[in-house]
Design a protein around this motif. Structure first.
Motif, PDB file in Angstrom:
ATOM      1  N   TRP A 150       1.003  -1.632   0.088  1.00 27.09           N
ATOM      2  CA  TRP A 150      -0.440   0.299   0.435  1.00 27.09           C
ATOM      3  C   TRP A 150       0.468   1.007   0.624  1.00 27.09           C
ATOM      4  O   TRP A 150       0.320   2.694   0.654  1.00 27.09           O
ATOM      5  CB  TRP A 150      -0.732   0.156   0.918  1.00 27.09           C
ATOM      6  CG  TRP A 150      -1.688  -1.636   1.175  1.00 27.09           C
ATOM      7  CD1 TRP A 150      -1.895  -2.485   0.739  1.00 27.09           C
ATOM      8  CD2 TRP A 150      -1.554  -1.912   2.324  1.00 27.09           C
ATOM      9  NE1 TRP A 150      -1.958  -3.465   0.828  1.00 27.09           N
ATOM     10  CE2 TRP A 150      -2.300  -2.764   2.131  1.00 27.09           C
ATOM     11  CE3 TRP A 150      -2.020  -1.726   3.701  1.00 27.09           C
ATOM     12  CZ2 TRP A 150      -2.731  -4.042   3.463  1.00 27.09           C
ATOM     13  CZ3 TRP A 150      -2.331  -2.589   5.142  1.00 27.09           C
ATOM     14  CH2 TRP A 150      -2.916  -3.775   4.620  1.00 27.09           C
ATOM     15  N   ASP A 161       7.717   6.332   9.998  1.00 34.39           N
ATOM     16  CA  ASP A 161       7.211   5.626   9.496  1.00 34.39           C
ATOM     17  C   ASP A 161       5.532   5.967   9.722  1.00 34.39           C
ATOM     18  O   ASP A 161       5.139   6.442  10.848  1.00 34.39           O
ATOM     19  CB  ASP A 161       7.730   4.112   9.775  1.00 34.39           C
ATOM     20  CG  ASP A 161       8.230   2.942   8.941  1.00 34.39           C
ATOM     21  OD1 ASP A 161       8.059   2.523   7.982  1.00 34.39           O
ATOM     22  OD2 ASP A 161       9.053   3.463   9.521  1.00 34.39           O
ATOM     23  N   HIS A 209      -3.703   0.401  13.795  1.00 34.40           N
ATOM     24  CA  HIS A 209      -2.847   1.019  13.416  1.00 34.40           C
ATOM     25  C   HIS A 209      -1.464   1.158  13.414  1.00 34.40           C
ATOM     26  O   HIS A 209      -0.348   2.085  13.964  1.00 34.40           O
ATOM     27  CB  HIS A 209      -2.904   2.411  14.576  1.00 34.40           C
ATOM     28  CG  HIS A 209      -4.975   2.671  13.930  1.00 34.40           C
ATOM     29  ND1 HIS A 209      -5.273   3.485  13.324  1.00 34.40           N
ATOM     30  CD2 HIS A 209      -5.384   1.964  15.618  1.00 34.40           C
ATOM     31  CE1 HIS A 209      -6.778   3.485  13.517  1.00 34.40           C
ATOM     32  NE2 HIS A 209      -6.763   2.726  14.673  1.00 34.40           N
ATOM     33  N   GLU A 257     -10.132   4.361  11.829  1.00 36.95           N
ATOM     34  CA  GLU A 257      -9.357   4.205  10.336  1.00 36.95           C
ATOM     35  C   GLU A 257     -10.740   4.752   8.977  1.00 36.95           C
ATOM     36  O   GLU A 257     -11.714   3.787   9.675  1.00 36.95           O
ATOM     37  CB  GLU A 257      -9.390   2.776   9.536  1.00 36.95           C
ATOM     38  CG  GLU A 257      -7.695   1.786  10.344  1.00 36.95           C
ATOM     39  CD  GLU A 257      -8.013   0.541  11.150  1.00 36.95           C
ATOM     40  OE1 GLU A 257      -9.231   0.579  12.157  1.00 36.95           O
ATOM     41  OE2 GLU A 257      -7.082  -0.183  10.917  1.00 36.95           O
ATOM     42  N   ASP A 303      -7.044   7.829  10.979  1.00 31.97           N
ATOM     43  CA  ASP A 303      -5.552   7.511  10.378  1.00 31.97           C
ATOM     44  C   ASP A 303      -5.383   7.244   8.563  1.00 31.97           C
ATOM     45  O   ASP A 303      -6.011   6.300   8.511  1.00 31.97           O
ATOM     46  CB  ASP A 303      -4.724   6.106  10.954  1.00 31.97           C
ATOM     47  CG  ASP A 303      -3.881   4.733  10.571  1.00 31.97           C
ATOM     48  OD1 ASP A 303      -3.220   5.642   9.169  1.00 31.97           O
ATOM     49  OD2 ASP A 303      -3.649   4.007  10.795  1.00 31.97           O
TER      50      ASP A 303
HETATM   51  C1  LIG Z   1      -4.452   2.376   9.042  1.00 27.29           C
HETATM   52  C2  LIG Z   1      -2.979   1.488   8.857  1.00 27.29           C
HETATM   53  N1  LIG Z   1      -1.846   2.594  10.085  1.00 27.29           N
HETATM   54  C3  LIG Z   1      -0.847   2.320  10.717  1.00 27.29           C
HETATM   55  C4  LIG Z   1      -0.010   2.022   9.695  1.00 27.29           C
HETATM   56  C5  LIG Z   1       1.457   1.206  10.375  1.00 27.29           C
HETATM   57  O1  LIG Z   1       2.143   2.099   9.477  1.00 27.29           O
HETATM   58  P1  LIG Z   1       3.375   1.472   9.042  1.00 27.29           P
HETATM   59  O2  LIG Z   1       4.358  -0.195   8.709  1.00 27.29           O
HETATM   60  O3  LIG Z   1       4.810   2.525   8.040  1.00 27.29           O
HETATM   61  O4  LIG Z   1       4.520   1.606  10.184  1.00 27.29           O
HETATM   62  C6  LIG Z   1      -0.549   1.301   9.154  1.00 27.29           C
HETATM   63  C7  LIG Z   1       0.120  -0.482   7.949  1.00 27.29           C
HETATM   64  O5  LIG Z   1      -0.341  -1.218   6.914  1.00 27.29           O
HETATM   65  C8  LIG Z   1      -1.936   0.538   8.377  1.00 27.29           C
HETATM   66  O6  LIG Z   1      -2.181  -0.157   7.600  1.00 27.29           O
END
Ligand SMILES: Cc1ncc(COP(=O)(O)O)c(C=O)c1O
Length: 411
Positions: A48, A104, A139, A186, A218
């Motif tokens: 994604w 991230d 998250h 989300e 998010d």
């Molecule tokens: C909705 C959502 N929030 C947070 C994250 C965390 O992101 P990251 O993997 O870049 O730390 C993800 C990862 O898939 C996600 O789908």
């Protein structure tokens, strides 16, 4: 290369991992090329992230230009032009005026939770310390992000690190609690839970909640066109206090995330230095100029290539394709919003053979057919880059039907 090499991969059983089988050496457009020279359609946008395809020349050039000018300078007490410009651009796109950058997605979530806590402390309501989240939420994998997540598989090993949250199902009553700091959601689709589609009325209590606790949206998985519009929350009538962005923010080229805040949140952090109201949080590579330049270039490509109009075309094209998939005997259901699709298999009817699970058997069959995906539980995911060609979605669909037929035939 041996299985006991030096590289340790996330969410990967290294004892069963083959470096020879799964090493990517190049990316071109929406394809990844592995060490054996096989070309694979990146059907999950590298989890994604990828938006305009791999190695888009406009983004590559912007990154190279910025790297030669200023590679990095700390953001602790210092700004840089790409970060300033990106904050302004994201503000214009979302309506949330202020941007705090991290690396991230999980870091953006951690920052949002800490901003919420310190905000309430700064405005004289320090009892607001609790959080609520959706059922099946995900998250990220850092401690606070895990705490506001709800997928047991990702959390159960780490219980000592986690704090308790308040139940979302009890909304709107929970919103009245004086110890609630924020609700995190989300928008529309819960990607990690298997592209679960959240009923729109689940968000209804939040439409009136602004600044009462804070509402955190998010958009890390859904942002940058994957559900259709640039950001999914705009289709829900939500006016969040904080928004987390990541993944596609740089077009999928470099690690960057952002926690966007409304101006009244930011204002609560202003004061004399000795008051200690400023945000006590940050990372070494926050607001990295190269990543911010990549993000600005990616947003330019959105305009130049009319990416969102192309997403709308792909959305229409996916409708009949996913209908055909839905009709297959080994498919239980197809869930989809925009370019985020999960094909839930009738797993008990599929012999996993030597694979980890029935869905992995299908994913392995797809790999042999030039399609790179990764199961989510019993579901095969298709989350193509918004730049994908319609023909690439057709090829994925035919490869999937062929893989399902092959497995059905061998039963
Ligand atoms: C909705 C959502 N929030 C947070 C994250 C965390 O992101 P990251 O993997 O870049 O730390 C993800 C990862 O898939 C996600 O789908």
């Amino acid at each position: 290369m041996s299985n006991h090499g030096h590289l340790w991969l996330p969410f990967t059983q290294m004892a069963a991992f083959s470096f020879e089988e799964r090493t990517f050496v190049r990316g071109e457009g929406c394809e990844l090329i592995d060490a054996r020279g096989r070309r694979l359609f990146d059907a999950i946008s590298s989890v994604w992230t990828t938006i305009h395809g791999h190695g888009h020349p406009h983004i590559v050039e912007a990154i190279a230009r910025q790297a030669a000018k200023l590679d990095h300078a700390t953001a602790l007490g210092a700004a840089n032009p790409p970060a300033v410009a990106l904050a302004e651009r994201l503000g214009a796109l979302t309506g949330l005026e202020c941007a705090f950058f991290s690396g991230d997605g999980a870091s953006a979530v951690e920052a949002a939770l800490k901003i919420a806590l310190q905000y309430w402390r700064n405005v004289g309501q320090p009892a607001r310390t609790r959080f609520a989240h959706l059922t099946h939420a995900y998250h990220g994998d850092t401690a606070a992000a895990m705490s506001v997540s709800d997928i047991a598989l990702f959390k159960e090993r780490f219980a000592p690190l986690l704090f308790e949250t308040l139940p979302y199902e009890a909304l709107p009553e929970t919103l009245e609690r004086h110890d609630l700091a924020a609700v995190i959601v989300e928008p529309r689709v819960q990607a990690a839970a298997g592209m679960l589609i959240v009923p729109e009325d689940a968000y209804a209590p939040l439409r009136v909640a602004r600044n009462r606790p804070l509402v955190i949206v998010d958009e890390i998985a859904t942002g940058f066109g994957r559900t259709g519009p640039m950001f999914a929350f705009t289709a829900l009538g939500l006016e969040p206090d904080l928004v987390c962005l990541g993944k596609g923010i740089t077009g999928g080229t470099l690690a960057l995330s952002a926690t966007l805040a409304r101006e009244y949140i930011y204002a609560a952090f202003l004061g004399e230095h000795r008051e200690g109201r400023h945000l006590f949080h940050g990372h070494s590579y926050a607001a990295n100029p190269i990543a911010c330049a990549g993000a600005l270039a990616s947003l330019e490509v959105f305009d130049r290539e009319h990416t969102l109009a192309h997403v709308a075309e792909l959305d229409l094209a996916l409708q009949p394709l996913m209908e055909r998939v839905r009709e297959h005997a080994l498919v239980r259901e197809v869930r989809r919003i925009g370019l985020m699709c999960a094909i839930e298999l009738r797993a008990q009817e599929i012999d996993a053979g030597a694979a980890v699970s029935p869905a992995w058997r299908i994913a392995d069959e797809l790999y042999r057919r030039g399609q790179f995906t990764r199961p989510l539980g019993d579901a095969i995911q298709l989350v193509p880059p918004p730049a994908a060609a319609r023909t690439e979605l057709e090829s994925f669909t035919y490869a999937l039907l062929d893989a399902l037929d092959a497995v059905l035939g061998s039963a």
